[in-house]
Structures are given as structure tokens and as C-alpha cells.
Design an enzyme around this catalytic site. Structure first.
Site, PDB file in Angstrom:
ATOM      1  N   ASP A  11       0.961  -1.142   0.440  1.00 11.72           N
ATOM      2  CA  ASP A  11      -0.015  -0.122  -0.229  1.00 11.72           C
ATOM      3  C   ASP A  11       1.389   1.322   0.053  1.00 11.72           C
ATOM      4  OD1 ASP A  11      -2.331   2.118  -0.145  1.00 11.72           O
ATOM      5  OD2 ASP A  11      -2.172   1.317   2.163  1.00 11.72           O
ATOM      6  N   ASP A  28       3.266   2.610   7.914  1.00 17.42           N
ATOM      7  CA  ASP A  28       3.151   2.209   7.883  1.00 17.42           C
ATOM      8  C   ASP A  28       3.227   0.861   7.307  1.00 17.42           C
ATOM      9  OD1 ASP A  28      -0.105   1.919   8.097  1.00 17.42           O
ATOM     10  OD2 ASP A  28      -0.498   2.996   5.658  1.00 17.42           O
TER      11      ASP A  28
END
Length: 91
Positions: A11, A28
């Protein structure tokens, strides 16, 4: 991440990059997948597209998706050869 941690972010975008004291930090990573995930290479290709698109909108020279993907996945490139490899790829 790919070479040393054996992970694909899955992502990746400009929102996952921080610059701190001259170093890039990737954040993240909770959704990252390992190399043997059935879609890992597809995710990696998408991550490459995302980051290239971001930098190109600011006219930053980048590799194309194929060259960046090949660079990331090439296990034969040694750390001390990275700068030479990237210089040659940009030419």
C-alpha cells in the site's frame, strides 16, 4: 524492504515516506506481505507505479515501472553497486 526484510509494502505511496535527518523512513507497514504471498509481485508493481506517479508530477526524473521493479527484485545487485546501477538505468 524487499531485499532485506523480504516484504512488500502493498500500500505504498508518498504518504508512507517520511524524511528525517536526511534519511527516508517508510511507515504504515502493517499490511505488508512476505515474498511468498500469492499477490506480492502484483502489489510490488502497484507500489512502484504509485511512487513513480507521485514524483513525476513534480518533474522528478524516475525510472520507468519495469526498471524500478527489476532493480528492487534483482538479488544480484550488491549494496556497493547500487549508485552505478541507478546511474546506468537513468541513462
Amino acid at each position: 524492504m524487499y531485499q532485506e526484510c523480504k516484504l512488500v509494502h502493498a500500500d505504498f505511496s508518498e504518504y508512507n515516506l517520511l524524511l528525517h535527518e536526511g534519511k527516508i523512513i517508510v511507515i504504515d507497514v502493517s499490511q505488508s506481505v512476505e515474498h511468498d504471498h500469492p499477490h506480492s509481485l502484483e502489489f510490488l508493481r502497484h507500489d512502484c507505479k504509485n511512487v513513480i506517479s507521485f514524483f513525476r508530477q513534480y518533474n522528478v526524473p524516475t525510472l520507468n515501472v519495469r526498471l524500478l521493479f527489476d532493480f528492487i527484485t534483482d538479488v544480484n545487485i550488491r549494496r556497493e553497486e547500487i549508485d552505478d546501477y541507478l546511474k546506468m538505468a537513468h541513462e
